[in-house]
Design a protein around this motif. Structure first.
Motif, PDB file in Angstrom:
ATOM      1  N   ALA A   1       0.818  -1.205   0.000  1.00 59.15           N
ATOM      2  CA  ALA A   1       0.000   0.000   0.000  1.00 59.15           C
ATOM      3  C   ALA A   1       0.858   1.263   0.000  1.00 59.15           C
ATOM      4  N   ALA A   2       1.938   1.270   0.775  1.00 58.84           N
ATOM      5  CA  ALA A   2       2.805   2.448   0.820  1.00 58.84           C
ATOM      6  C   ALA A   2       3.496   2.679  -0.521  1.00 58.84           C
ATOM      7  N   LEU A   3       4.001   1.621  -1.141  1.00 57.47           N
ATOM      8  CA  LEU A   3       4.662   1.776  -2.434  1.00 57.47           C
ATOM      9  C   LEU A   3       3.667   2.224  -3.513  1.00 57.47           C
ATOM     10  N   ALA A   4       2.434   1.724  -3.451  1.00 59.71           N
ATOM     11  CA  ALA A   4       1.427   2.143  -4.425  1.00 59.71           C
ATOM     12  C   ALA A   4       1.045   3.599  -4.260  1.00 59.71           C
ATOM     13  N   ALA A   5       1.220   4.154  -3.060  1.00 62.21           N
ATOM     14  CA  ALA A   5       0.859   5.554  -2.802  1.00 62.21           C
ATOM     15  C   ALA A   5       1.988   6.523  -3.099  1.00 62.21           C
ATOM     16  N   ALA A   6       3.121   6.039  -3.621  1.00 62.00           N
ATOM     17  CA  ALA A   6       4.270   6.921  -3.837  1.00 62.00           C
ATOM     18  C   ALA A   6       3.939   8.050  -4.816  1.00 62.00           C
ATOM     19  N   ARG A   7       3.361   7.726  -5.961  1.00 62.91           N
ATOM     20  CA  ARG A   7       3.039   8.755  -6.949  1.00 62.91           C
ATOM     21  C   ARG A   7       1.973   9.730  -6.435  1.00 62.91           C
ATOM     22  N   PRO A   8       0.857   9.249  -5.842  1.00 59.86           N
ATOM     23  CA  PRO A   8      -0.094  10.211  -5.270  1.00 59.86           C
ATOM     24  C   PRO A   8       0.508  11.100  -4.188  1.00 59.86           C
ATOM     25  N   LEU A   9       1.425  10.551  -3.373  1.00 53.62           N
ATOM     26  CA  LEU A   9       2.067  11.381  -2.351  1.00 53.62           C
ATOM     27  C   LEU A   9       2.953  12.450  -2.984  1.00 53.62           C
ATOM     28  N   ASN A  10       3.590  12.138  -4.104  1.00 54.93           N
ATOM     29  CA  ASN A  10       4.351  13.160  -4.822  1.00 54.93           C
ATOM     30  C   ASN A  10       3.449  14.309  -5.254  1.00 54.93           C
ATOM     31  N   ALA A  11       2.249  13.969  -5.734  1.00 58.79           N
ATOM     32  CA  ALA A  11       1.302  15.017  -6.126  1.00 58.79           C
ATOM     33  C   ALA A  11       0.827  15.800  -4.908  1.00 58.79           C
ATOM     34  N   LEU A  12       0.599  15.107  -3.788  1.00 59.18           N
ATOM     35  CA  LEU A  12       0.113  15.776  -2.583  1.00 59.18           C
ATOM     36  C   LEU A  12       1.154  16.729  -2.016  1.00 59.18           C
ATOM     37  N   ALA A  13       2.440  16.454  -2.255  1.00 60.33           N
ATOM     38  CA  ALA A  13       3.489  17.345  -1.762  1.00 60.33           C
ATOM     39  C   ALA A  13       3.428  18.722  -2.403  1.00 60.33           C
ATOM     40  N   LEU A  14       2.780  18.851  -3.544  1.00 64.44           N
ATOM     41  CA  LEU A  14       2.646  20.142  -4.222  1.00 64.44           C
ATOM     42  C   LEU A  14       1.511  20.986  -3.649  1.00 64.44           C
ATOM     43  N   GLY A  15       0.750  20.424  -2.714  1.00 63.96           N
ATOM     44  CA  GLY A  15      -0.387  21.128  -2.142  1.00 63.96           C
ATOM     45  C   GLY A  15      -1.687  20.472  -2.562  1.00 63.96           C
ATOM     46  N   ASP A  16      -2.706  20.642  -1.731  1.00 63.86           N
ATOM     47  CA  ASP A  16      -3.984  19.982  -2.011  1.00 63.86           C
ATOM     48  C   ASP A  16      -4.610  20.463  -3.313  1.00 63.86           C
ATOM     49  N   ASP A  17      -4.561  21.770  -3.557  1.00 66.39           N
ATOM     50  CA  ASP A  17      -5.185  22.301  -4.772  1.00 66.39           C
ATOM     51  C   ASP A  17      -4.497  21.769  -6.020  1.00 66.39           C
ATOM     52  N   THR A  18      -3.171  21.765  -6.004  1.00 69.37           N
ATOM     53  CA  THR A  18      -2.438  21.239  -7.160  1.00 69.37           C
ATOM     54  C   THR A  18      -2.691  19.751  -7.321  1.00 69.37           C
ATOM     55  N   ALA A  19      -2.752  19.019  -6.203  1.00 64.94           N
ATOM     56  CA  ALA A  19      -3.023  17.582  -6.282  1.00 64.94           C
ATOM     57  C   ALA A  19      -4.389  17.312  -6.894  1.00 64.94           C
ATOM     58  N   ARG A  20      -5.395  18.110  -6.509  1.00 63.40           N
ATOM     59  CA  ARG A  20      -6.720  17.937  -7.111  1.00 63.40           C
ATOM     60  C   ARG A  20      -6.689  18.249  -8.597  1.00 63.40           C
ATOM     61  N   ALA A  21      -5.930  19.271  -8.974  1.00 62.48           N
ATOM     62  CA  ALA A  21      -5.836  19.607 -10.394  1.00 62.48           C
ATOM     63  C   ALA A  21      -5.178  18.485 -11.194  1.00 62.48           C
ATOM     64  N   LEU A  22      -4.310  17.708 -10.544  1.00 64.03           N
ATOM     65  CA  LEU A  22      -3.660  16.583 -11.209  1.00 64.03           C
ATOM     66  C   LEU A  22      -4.494  15.306 -11.155  1.00 64.03           C
ATOM     67  N   GLY A  23      -5.676  15.396 -10.566  1.00 61.49           N
ATOM     68  CA  GLY A  23      -6.563  14.237 -10.525  1.00 61.49           C
ATOM     69  C   GLY A  23      -6.493  13.432  -9.248  1.00 61.49           C
ATOM     70  N   ALA A  24      -5.713  13.857  -8.265  1.00 59.35           N
ATOM     71  CA  ALA A  24      -5.597  13.129  -7.007  1.00 59.35           C
ATOM     72  C   ALA A  24      -6.702  13.553  -6.043  1.00 59.35           C
ATOM     73  N   ARG A  25      -6.948  12.702  -5.066  1.00 57.43           N
ATOM     74  CA  ARG A  25      -7.954  12.990  -4.035  1.00 57.43           C
ATOM     75  C   ARG A  25      -7.252  13.008  -2.683  1.00 57.43           C
ATOM     76  N   PRO A  26      -6.896  14.200  -2.170  1.00 62.89           N
ATOM     77  CA  PRO A  26      -6.067  14.287  -0.964  1.00 62.89           C
ATOM     78  C   PRO A  26      -6.617  13.534   0.233  1.00 62.89           C
ATOM     79  N   ALA A  27      -7.928  13.609   0.461  1.00 60.07           N
ATOM     80  CA  ALA A  27      -8.488  12.938   1.638  1.00 60.07           C
ATOM     81  C   ALA A  27      -8.309  11.426   1.548  1.00 60.07           C
ATOM     82  N   TRP A  28      -8.550  10.844   0.389  1.00 62.63           N
ATOM     83  CA  TRP A  28      -8.394   9.406   0.212  1.00 62.63           C
ATOM     84  C   TRP A  28      -6.922   8.997   0.284  1.00 62.63           C
ATOM     85  N   ILE A  29      -6.044   9.845  -0.236  1.00 63.83           N
ATOM     86  CA  ILE A  29      -4.614   9.537  -0.169  1.00 63.83           C
ATOM     87  C   ILE A  29      -4.162   9.478   1.286  1.00 63.83           C
ATOM     88  N   ARG A  30      -4.568  10.489   2.073  1.00 60.82           N
ATOM     89  CA  ARG A  30      -4.166  10.507   3.480  1.00 60.82           C
ATOM     90  C   ARG A  30      -4.719   9.286   4.215  1.00 60.82           C
TER      91      ARG A  30
END
Length: 366
Positions: free
Chosen positions: A240-269
């Motif tokens: 699970a941690a290895l699968a979350a590596a790419r979404p965590l990279n997106a989340l490091a840019l901020g929640d708004d940027t992560a959402r713009a990239l298609g990520a869901r910050p709440a689900w990632i956390r």
């Protein structure tokens, strides 16, 4: 128009045209390679070196102890039931080494994921109170139900870690939780739960020595059954941690940027916290809370890989067991004829190493 005026006008016109022209494309000096050339290849080669270092430490963990086993006999002791040291290796050294391998892998991966999730370079698996929740559950099980080990201890530890994780996530704001609020909620629960563990240790005189030994952090009680109990939880948490590596990279840019990239910050956390709970709960249940591994290793690895979690997490999964098993071997050598618990060795080594790393990083800044 006078000659001087025409000359001045021509000069000004030529200067204006020369300024407005597009400058030629800058070319890198011939003596410098293209930027980041072969970077992925060098990182892959580094993973190979880390894997080789892990193999070396595993061999040392099997060979070194109260009874030293020559390296020439290590393989024979692993494969030949008639070897002189077969029982020592299979009943004591091999389970201890496998448990150290799994615990180091879990703590290093969880520490890197925790630091990325909270955006806090000082975060470790104890920041959200996960280790404290596992310790409090085991202390309660020992006091009320007489649970001193086995499968019951693992399930109590995982239950306590999960309960505290849900509590921290709820207090931190649930789906709107921020890294700062999660860290504050975890720190508060961590302090309260460890105070509770200390009180239980004073009340339960019969289990005082057992809990005291466990809270220091040790691999000495490892056996095949313990390894089999924690392996599934650590395997699921690692995947699970290895699968979350790419979404965590997106989340490091901020929640708004992560959402713009298609990520869901709440689900990632939520997914990352679940993975950290499995990793830390299983490791803590098996060998107690071991400090500095999840804090120090990601800092050391980040100097090699940078912040990219697609490389940071695999490096931590390989190098954290190197640190933990190396500390365990060192404790066996320094404590002869007895041994020093691995939790004490990592605490003694981790403090100065972390201070050196912080000083080196600060002086390297402009």
């Amino acid at each position: 128009m006078p000659v001087k005026s025409r000359t001045a006008f021509r000069t000004a016109l030529e200067f204006t045209l020369s300024v407005t022209k597009s400058p030629p494309a800058a070319t890198p000096p011939r003596d410098q390679p293209p930027p980041r050339a072969g970077h992925a290849a060098s990182r892959a080669a580094g993973l190979g070196v880390a894997a080789l270092a892990l193999v070396v430490v595993v061999v040392l963990s099997i060979a070194v102890g109260a009874k030293p086993i020559p390296l020439t006999q290590v393989w024979a002791s692993l494969t030949d039931p008639g070897a002189v040291d077969y029982a020592v290796v299979h009943e004591m050294r091999l389970p201890r080494t496998l448990l150290g391998l799994l615990a180091g892998l879990a703590l290093g991966t969880a520490g890197a994921a925790m630091q990325a999730l909270t955006r806090n370079p000082l975060a470790d698996p104890g920041l959200l109170g996960i280790n404290a929740g596992a310790a409090a559950a085991i202390a309660t099980a020992s006091l009320l139900f007489g649970v001193g080990g086995g499968t019951g201890q693992v399930w109590f530890a995982l239950g306590g870690a999960a309960a505290v994780t849900v509590g921290v996530y709820a207090v931190g704001g649930g789906r709107t939780a921020t890294p700062a609020r999660l860290a504050l909620a975890g720190a508060a629960l961590n302090a309260a739960l460890y105070s509770y563990v200390s009180a239980v240790m004073l009340l339960d005189s019969a289990g005082l020595q057992r809990l005291r030994f466990w809270t220091v952090g040790s691999l000495a009680s490892a056996d095949d059954a313990t390894v089999r109990r924690v392996l599934p939880f650590i395997a699921v948490g690692l995947v699970a941690a290895l699968a979350a590596a790419r979404p965590l990279n997106a989340l490091a840019l901020g929640d708004d940027t992560a959402r713009a990239l298609g990520a869901r910050p709440a689900w990632i956390r939520a997914a990352v916290i679940a993975a950290i709970t499995l990793l830390c709960g299983a490791a803590t249940a098996a060998c107690g809370p071991i400090v500095f591994v999840g804090l120090l290793v990601p800092h050391l690895v980040r100097t090699l890989t940078g912040p990219d979690l697609r490389w940071l997490l695999p490096y931590c999964a390989l190098l954290a067991p190197v640190l933990l098993l190396g500390a365990d071997v060192l404790g066996r050598v320094l404590g002869r004829p007895g041994e020093l618990q691995v939790g004490l060795v990592t605490a003694v080594l981790g403090g100065p190493l972390f201070l050196w790393l912080v000083t080196r990083t600060r002086t390297a800044r402009p």
